[in-house]
Design an enzyme around this catalytic site. Sequence first.
Site, mmCIF file in Angstrom:
data_model
loop_
_atom_site.group_PDB
_atom_site.id
_atom_site.type_symbol
_atom_site.label_atom_id
_atom_site.label_comp_id
_atom_site.label_asym_id
_atom_site.label_seq_id
_atom_site.Cartn_x
_atom_site.Cartn_y
_atom_site.Cartn_z
ATOM 1 C CG ASN A 167 -0.466 0.009 2.506
ATOM 2 O OD1 ASN A 167 0.679 -0.391 2.696
ATOM 3 N ND2 ASN A 167 -1.236 0.463 3.457
ATOM 4 C CD GLU A 266 5.109 0.271 12.828
ATOM 5 O OE1 GLU A 266 3.897 0.523 12.942
ATOM 6 O OE2 GLU A 266 5.976 0.789 13.537
#
Length: 494
Positions: A167, A266
């Site tokens: 992304n 993350e």
Amino acid sequence: MIQQSIDPEEDDEVNFQSFSHGLHIGGRWVQASNGRQIEVVDPSTEAVIAAVPDATLEDAASAVEAAALAAPGWRETAPRKRSEILRRCYELMVERSEMLAMLISMENGKALRDARGEVAYAAEFFRWNAEEAVRITGEFGIAPSGTNRIVVDYQPIGICVLITPWNFPAAMATRKIAPALAAGCTVILKPATETPLTAYALAAIYQEAGVPPGVVNVLTTTSPGPLTSAMLADPRVRKLSFTGSTGVGRTLLAEAAKHVISCSMELGGNAPLIVFDDADLDVALDGAMVAKMRNAGEACTAANRLYVQSGIHDAFVEGLTKRMAALVVGAGTDTATECGPMITRKAVAKIGRLVEEATLRGAKVQCGGTIPDGKGFFYPPTVLSEVPDDVEMAREEIFGPVAPVFRFESEEDVIARANDTEYGLAAYIFTRDLARGMRVASKVEAGMIALNRGLVSDPAAPFGGVKQSGLGREGGQHHGIAEFMEAKYIAASF
Ligand code: NAP
């Protein structure tokens, strides 16, 4: 060996084949040892735009070897020199920003304006870490017993395996590479299969900036599990830094545990966006549009649940619907586009399923909600109102341009609902009452809170989540670099 270069004269022209020649190992561009390739698809058109090598276990072993060979030299390179090389990476990224933005738009589909924003954000990690590289200090103190001095030296952790999602093909990589290099580590990056071209284009930039061979190695593969397991099993690898879904993060934590490897994670998010009655309506709407629609909703920090207090609810829904319905949907590379396609057809189907489930449970479609026909993986900007709390999209990441609005009455009620999730990455709060804003910010379980704004990401601030959204922080003063260092304590008597 195939040499790769980026011609500054051709800044705006993107020759996709020039970024797909080879794996980047030890400063060389090489084919996969089995000769296989992975096709890269433009999500706006579904056309194949390039192919990259599909690395094998043998290639992964070569990458670890290259990182190990480069490690002593890079570790001993003076911080000032490392800093200057990182600064040069920043400058080259800024010089080539239009070309990089085009590349990101082509392989990821995101609107060019989002891609330009990503390149600026990604480059900033090099500028920030160039500045931090010369400010890594130790500690010196006297033991409470008075018998000796306590000296703490911060040393590079060793070889790092970095894994990134599709992304943010540039920023998720530079957010790891820049601090790792500043700390004196060498790395192997495995970018997402859907978006490998940006990672290779950046590797060429690092090389041109003076990053020595083997300090940054890049591998693309369709077998991420076995390759990662093999790299983590090599005792020279000491760090795994992963950005991606919580599910894959859990698998990798288990894999890393076998070898007691330091992990930074993350992971996914499910951000609440809370609008109180006293909020400035325009500020809240502007913020909601950024929090929801940056990257067409394909962001871990994307507002996933919009909680709006009863007094402002109807005006907010009306304003949001107007803004969402007016967005220009189109190919990422078209400069007019405000909302590009999703990454894959599978992603579109998932969003469609979540919207269908919510409407079956009583949610009202204010705009969007229908998958269009034709080429490209498009989903229209969608607003849902009167959404019940128990819909699937309240628990799962939507990862698309869908804004479900939930009504709330009291502060206590909205805090409980905001925290009713396994995730804890970002949250957004809109109120004119600063005391309330700070009170709610302290009670919402998230690693990052945006107060009266729609954006939290900043290389100078610690990025990361609590609960199932991750472990550790990236960026920020010392936080990002600390993830790539070990404290060595010396008890000194003299
Ligand atoms: P993903 O499926 O977890 O993939 C992320 C990366 O992990 C890709 O490079 C993928 O390779 C690789 N991977 C997959 N399975 C693996 C395995 N068994 N071993 C080693 N590597 C493996 O996530 P995604 O769909 O790309 O990205 C979306 C997710 O990332 C969302 O959940 C989003 O919230 C999260 N995200 C979090 C942050 C943050 O900072 N917290 C930022 C951005 C995104 P392949 O491409 O080959 O599958």
